[in-house]
Structure formats: structure tokens, C-alpha cells
Write a protein that holds these residues in place. Structure first.
Motif, mmCIF file in Angstrom:
data_model
loop_
_atom_site.group_PDB
_atom_site.id
_atom_site.type_symbol
_atom_site.label_atom_id
_atom_site.label_comp_id
_atom_site.label_asym_id
_atom_site.label_seq_id
_atom_site.Cartn_x
_atom_site.Cartn_y
_atom_site.Cartn_z
ATOM 1 N N VAL A 1 70.710 23.639 34.004
ATOM 2 C CA VAL A 1 71.128 24.211 32.719
ATOM 3 C C VAL A 1 70.346 23.574 31.572
ATOM 4 C CG1 VAL A 1 73.070 24.569 31.146
ATOM 5 C CG2 VAL A 1 73.404 24.817 33.619
ATOM 6 N N LYS A 2 70.121 22.259 31.682
ATOM 7 C CA LYS A 2 69.348 21.576 30.624
ATOM 8 C C LYS A 2 67.928 22.134 30.526
ATOM 9 C CE LYS A 2 71.605 17.034 30.342
ATOM 10 N NZ LYS A 2 71.497 15.602 30.685
ATOM 11 N N MET A 3 67.305 22.354 31.683
ATOM 12 C CA MET A 3 65.922 22.860 31.688
ATOM 13 C C MET A 3 65.829 24.217 30.989
ATOM 14 S SD MET A 3 64.097 22.124 35.383
ATOM 15 C CE MET A 3 65.481 21.506 36.302
ATOM 16 N N VAL A 4 66.736 25.090 31.378
ATOM 17 C CA VAL A 4 66.691 26.447 30.833
ATOM 18 C C VAL A 4 67.066 26.435 29.337
ATOM 19 C CG1 VAL A 4 67.665 28.769 31.031
ATOM 20 C CG2 VAL A 4 67.172 27.445 33.094
ATOM 21 N N GLU B 1 61.352 17.888 31.883
ATOM 22 C CA GLU B 1 61.199 18.343 30.494
ATOM 23 C C GLU B 1 59.948 19.191 30.304
ATOM 24 O OE1 GLU B 1 61.650 15.039 27.812
ATOM 25 O OE2 GLU B 1 63.507 14.387 28.815
ATOM 26 N N SER B 2 59.107 19.218 31.338
ATOM 27 C CA SER B 2 57.865 20.012 31.223
ATOM 28 C C SER B 2 58.066 21.448 31.690
ATOM 29 C CB SER B 2 56.756 19.360 32.047
ATOM 30 O OG SER B 2 56.955 19.603 33.425
ATOM 31 N N TYR B 3 59.310 21.789 32.044
ATOM 32 C CA TYR B 3 59.571 23.154 32.529
ATOM 33 C C TYR B 3 59.168 24.192 31.480
ATOM 34 C CZ TYR B 3 62.409 27.230 33.981
ATOM 35 O OH TYR B 3 62.843 28.489 34.329
ATOM 36 N N ARG B 4 58.243 25.055 31.863
ATOM 37 C CA ARG B 4 57.743 26.129 31.005
ATOM 38 C C ARG B 4 56.979 25.642 29.773
ATOM 39 N NH1 ARG B 4 59.691 31.570 31.721
ATOM 40 N NH2 ARG B 4 60.851 31.679 33.651
ATOM 41 N N VAL B 5 56.563 24.369 29.816
ATOM 42 C CA VAL B 5 55.810 23.799 28.694
ATOM 43 C C VAL B 5 54.330 23.739 29.087
ATOM 44 C CG1 VAL B 5 55.454 21.721 27.301
ATOM 45 C CG2 VAL B 5 57.781 22.453 27.891
ATOM 46 N N LEU B 6 53.457 24.043 28.150
ATOM 47 C CA LEU B 6 52.008 24.042 28.410
ATOM 48 C C LEU B 6 51.576 22.744 29.088
ATOM 49 C CD1 LEU B 6 49.482 25.848 27.852
ATOM 50 C CD2 LEU B 6 49.081 24.391 25.852
ATOM 51 N N GLY B 7 50.909 22.867 30.215
ATOM 52 C CA GLY B 7 50.396 21.702 30.926
ATOM 53 C C GLY B 7 51.415 21.012 31.817
#
Lengths: 309, 275
Positions: free
Chosen positions: B20-23, B91-97
């Protein structure tokens, strides 16, 4: 005379000493010529039934586990698994080697449903994928053997019907990514692939009788394109003709046009299937109907020369 | 050491919080299918998979193929719990790189064996891994998680037929039967009738369980692990969005993120204290 698909079948046998080499079939091994491998190495041959999508990804799974898979079917049916090739093979850069036999209108009497005229174009758009279209059985065999050393996937188009053997004694010049100058001339450069290489040699002969000197290149590797060689002949001949049994959109002609227009603008005439479908006919009749046989290459060469400044 | 049912439940709860946190952080992604699959995946990783987080490329490892690759938050959460990636990586979920790409990707994330994102592909890929294991004389087992909507893809059935043809007893499927797909309930989108009968008809060994009951999950995974003479499928009846009341059985949360208020509710329901 020999068919390029026989070169593919022979290469698989040559590669068999490498136990990592596995072969996948989708019920067309008799046609693509992987059957020879299957007969000798049944334990390393995987029948995928008539299921091309499953075949491509089974090959990907094998590649991810250290095997070197060679999968084949008709060129036209490889297209059914295009997204599998895109997402499951090219994107993770798994060295799966896909061979599409019976490519082009030259495939003949089976008619337009079997005549892939877009395979080179679509696979060329995929990052990581090497695209080959050899002109004879000798080069097909040697290029296929070289594929086993690649660390990236590939697509190779072979042809159903027999064509003249172009390489006899020049085998050492055959290398993925390097075009081969079959004949050196000064007035026009004809860059061809597959069954159109022998047509181009015939055209060059006809041009000679008209006092025109033509370079003929076997551009068996569509991607990566031999840009160095194209630059060289663009400079030395000043005008170029491409020749392919493929839609004029996106194939060898498209690749050469993209390169020339961005780097060394040069008059270019593209001989290819003019954005239309084929029909049933003999191989030579198809080349005539599609206006890609040697007389059409001659006309294109003359047009190209007339466009020189 | 094998975890008890209670320990597995706690492991899955922690994963739910991270899902849930990631999304929520990304304000995008797929919570529903991650929450439905997580009890199964958590138990699989904790007690069954022969993998080494310190050497994710260990050749002889078991493979886990998340074919429903959009449910990546679930997989990332367990990979972090197992130590393949760090909590920070989540914390890099769906984040550039970021190692945590939108859909699981073997080129980006340690511990991921298959680049997913396009449905209907994982079983075929798993077949290749299973044949590889056989050719190498390896004991490795291949686990493939499919979504129920996903089996509407025809290529799944090419693979199902081929796996039995080749008698791949080292190939195992877990079907997350959460009854919801992107647009709506599966029943509305494409009725699938008797799913167990379909797999049985393709020659597979079939078992059905409640995919949120840890005792049944353990029983089900034992069945998969011990069925080595035939391809086997565990059909796990699950609830999409399980654990977060407003997401449960709600097609809207197949691919949507909670807002601030909803996030707070989710954390409270999952027993997580948020500052």
C-alpha cells in the motif's frame, strides 16, 4: 542452386557439438529444415506444436537458463509472436535466435497469406535484435553458425525456393554486420539482400552490356547496418539502388534511406514490393509481377544514375 | 527453518503494508492483485523456494515467475523481506532509474527471473526454464503465478498443452483466482466457467484452496512441491484487495492508488502506525 533454408538446417547440425544449442519447432521443422537436427538430437529438440507464441517464450526461458535456442517457423508466422519477441526476448535481451523461412513473395504458389513482406521491417524496429537475410545456402550456414556466439537475439529470414550459390571461395568474408562487395563498379551501387542478390548480379551484367559499371553488395545483415560500406559506395558511385523481396516500406531500402538522408544524402532508388500483397504464382513469376526482377533493377539503376548531379 | 502459519501471516501483513505504501507513494500501480497474491507469495518464498538472496543468479535456484507482472508491489515487498533488495529500494517503485520498475523486470531487479508486463507470457517462459532444468539434470522447480483474468489469453493454453505434452513435472502454477480484472469482474468481462475442469482436461494435476488461509496455503504449496510426475496447478481462491476494506472485491482498486485519507485507513486496518 540451393535454398537458404537448407543452409540453416546444415548450420544447426554444425552447431550441435555445442550442447547448449537447443532447437524449437512449431510443426514446420520439415519446412524450415530443423528436422535434420531433430532426427539426430531429439532430446535437444522441443516440439511446441502449432503454437508460435509459446515457442518464442519457451526459447526465452531456455536462454535465461544458459541455453542457446534456435527457433524456427515460417516468416509469416513469426509475426504472430511479435509481441513475445518484443517483450519476452528483445526487452530482456535474451539470445534467442528466430528463423523465419519461406519469406517474401518468392515463396510462390502458397499465395499472399504465406508471403511475408514485412518481417524485416518489424523485427528491425526492436532494440537489441540483429536482423539477417542471407542470399544463399553457403552464407546462411556461416551466418547461422556465427549467431551462436552472439549475446543478443536475432531474426533471420530464409527463403523456400532455390537460388544461385553466390559464395564459392569467398566464405571468409562472411561476417554478421559486414556487407560483401560481390562486384565492384563506379557508376551505381546496388545494395541487395536475400533472393534479390542474384537478381542484382544479373542486372549488373545487363548494365555492363549498356556500358554501365555497377557495384553489387550482398547486405545480408539488415541490422546493424554496415554504414561504413554504404558511406564508401555512396561516395565512390554517387547513386544507390536497393533491392529486396520485401515491402519498400521499412526493410533494407528503408534502412538505407534512413542512413543516407541523415548522413550522406545520395540519390536512392528502392526496388521492392510496392506496398501491396502478392498472390499465387511461381517464384520467378512473382518477382516479375512485383516488378523486382533484374530488368526492373536495371531500370532503377538508370533512373538512379540520371538523378546524379 | 520453516515459518509457522502465524509467522507467515505476520510476514504477509508486513508485505501488505509495503504494497500500500508503494502504490500510495507512486500514486499509481496495482494494489488489488498484489494484496490478493501476497499470502501465497510470502509463504512460497519463506518456506519453499530454493533461492539465495545473496546470489540471486545462482544457476540451480528454483524460479518464481510472476506472470501477472502488474502485481509487482507484492513481489517487491517479499523480495525486500527476503533480502534480495533493500527496504529503501521499495521507494524506487515507478521512479525513474529505480530497481522497482512498474512491472517486474529481470534486467532491473535482483531476484526477478522474468520480465513481465504483458499477460499470458509467464507460463511459456516457465516452460523454457523447466525444460532447462530437465536438460541439466537439476532438481530445480519452476513456480509461475498467473492471474485469473490472464488465462483469457490464448497463449496460456498453448503453454498448458505443451507442458503436459512434455510431461514437465517440475513446472507448477499458482492461479490467483481473485475474480476481478482491469475493467470489471471476470464474470462480466469473459466468463470462464469451470476453470479446474479446463486444467484437468489439459492433463494437469489440480488442487483448490482458500488463498488467504495459511494452513490451506501450506497444504497447497506442499501439493505443488510434491507433485513431480505431472505439471500441477494450485487454484487459490482469493479476494482482490484483501486486507484493506475499501479495496476488497472492488474492481476500482485493480489499478488505482489510495488518496491521503484512504491511505491512513489502510495503515490502520493493517495495524501499521504511521507518523
Amino acid at each position: 542452386m540451393a535454398a537458404t533454408r537448407d543452409g540453416y538446417g546444415q548450420a544447426l547440425l554444425d552447431l550441435a557439438v555445442n550442447e547448449k544449442v537447443v532447437v524449437l519447432e512449431a510443426d514446420l521443422g520439415k519446412s524450415t529444415k530443423s528436422l535434420h537436427f531433430r532426427k539426430q538430437f531429439p532430446e535437444r529438440t522441443i516440439s511446441c506444436g502449432i503454437g508460435e507464441q509459446n515457442m518464442l517464450l519457451t526459447a526465452a526461458g531456455l536462454a535465461s537458463s544458459g541455453f542457446i535456442p534456435f527457433a524456427s517457423t515460417f516468416a509469416i508466422f513469426t509475426e504472430r509472436a511479435f509481441e513475445q519477441m518484443r517483450n519476452g526476448v528483445a526487452r530482456p535481451n535474451l539470445a534467442v535466435h528466430l528463423c523465419g523461412s519461406h519469406g517474401g513473395t518468392h515463396t510462390g504458389t502458397d499465395g499472399s497469406s504465406a508471403q511475408s513482406i514485412e518481417d524485416l521491417a518489424i523485427f528491425r524496429t526492436l532494440p537489441n535484435v540483429v536482423v539477417l537475410h542471407p542470399c544463399d545456402d553457403v552464407s546462411t550456414r556461416l551466418l547461422t553458425i556465427q549467431l551462436a556466439d552472439l549475446s543478443q537475439p536475432s531474426y533471420t529470414r530464409t527463403a523456400r525456393n532455390k537460388t544461385p550459390v553466390m559464395y564459392d571461395g569467398r566464405e571468409s568474408e562472411i561476417e554478421i554486420g559486414k556487407g560483401v562487395v560481390l562486384q565492384e563498379g563506379t557508376d551505381v551501387a546496388i545494395i541487395a539482400c536475400g533472393v534479390m542478390v542474384s537478381e542484382s548480379m544479373k542486372a549488373a551484367e545487363q548494365l555492363t552490356s549498356q556500358g554501365i559499371s555497377a557495384t553489387v553488395i550482398d547486405m545480408h545483415t539488415i541490422k546493424p547496418l554496415d554504414e561504413e560500406l554504404i558511406t564508401k559506395v555512396a561516395k565512390s558511385c554517387g547513386t544507390i539502388v536497393t533491392a529486396e523481396d520485401h515491402n519498400i516500406i521499412g526493410g533494407l531500402g528503408g534502412a538505407v534511406a534512413e542512413f543516407l538522408s541523415s548522413n550522406i544524402p545520395t540519390p536512392l532508388e528502392r526496388v521492392g514490393v510496392k506496398d501491396r500483397f502478392g498472390e499465387s504464382g511461381q517464384a520467378d513469376e512473382m518477382l516479375e509481377l512485383m516488378e523486382i526482377s533484374s530488368p526492373h533493377i536495371v531500370s532503377a539503376a538508370i533512373r538512379a544514375i540520371n538523378r546524379k548531379k | 527453518m520453516s515459518m509457522s502459519s502465524t509467522e507467515l501471516q505476520e510476514l504477509a501483513r508486513k508485505c501488505r503494508v509495503e504494497i500500500v505504501k508503494m502504490v500510495y507513494r507512486a500514486q499509481a500501480g496495482h494494489p488489488g492483485g498484489s494484496l490478493s497474491e501476497i499470502d501465497l507469495i510470502a509463504a512460497l518464498y519463506a518456506n519453499y523456494l530454493r533461492v539465495k538472496p545473496g546470489s540471486p543468479d545462482w544457476e540451480d535456484r528454483d524460479r518464481f515467475i510472476l506472470s501477472k507482472g502488474h502485481a509487482s508491489p507484492g513481489m517487491y515487498a517479499i523480495l525486500a523481506e527476503m533480502g534480495f533488495i533493500s527496504k529503501q529500494d521499495l521507494e524506487s517503485y515507478r521512479v525513474l532509474g529505480g530497481v522497482c520498475q512498474g512491472h517486474v523486470d529481470m534486467k532491473w531487479c535482483p531476484g526477478v527471473d522474468f520480465s513481465a508486463g504483458s499477460l499470458g507470457m509467464g507460463l511459456s517462459f516457465g516452460m523454457g526454464c523447466a525444460i532447462s532444468g530437465r536438460l541439466k539434470g537439476s532438481e530445480r522447480q519452476i513456480f509461475v503465478m498467473l492471474g485469473d483474468g490472464e488465462i483469457q489469453e490464448g497463449s496460456v493454453w498453448e503453454a498448458a498443452m505443451a507442458a503436459k505434452h512434455h510431461e514437465l513435472g517440475n513446472l507448477k502454477v499458482i492461479l490467483d483466482r481473485n475474480r476481478i480484472q482491469n475493467d470489471d469482474f471476470c464474470e462480466t468481462q469473459m466468463r470462464m466457467f469451470d476453470i479446474p475442469a479446463k486444467w484437468k482436461a489439459f492433463g494437469w494435476s489440480v488442487k483448490e484452496i482458500n488463498g488467504h488461509d495459511m494452513d490451506e496455503i501450506v497444504e497447497g504449496l506442499d501439493f505443488l512441491k510434491n507433485t513431480n510426475d505431472n505439471p500441477a496447478i494450485l487454484i487459490a481462491h482469493t479476494v482482490k484487495g484483501k486486507g484493506v476494506s475499501y479495496m476488497e472485491d472492488n474492481p476500482s482498486f485493480h489499478g488505482a492508488a489510495p488518496n491521503d485519507e484512504q491511505f491512513a485507513v489502510a495503515m490502520a486496518e493493517l495495524g501499521e502506525v504511521v507518523n
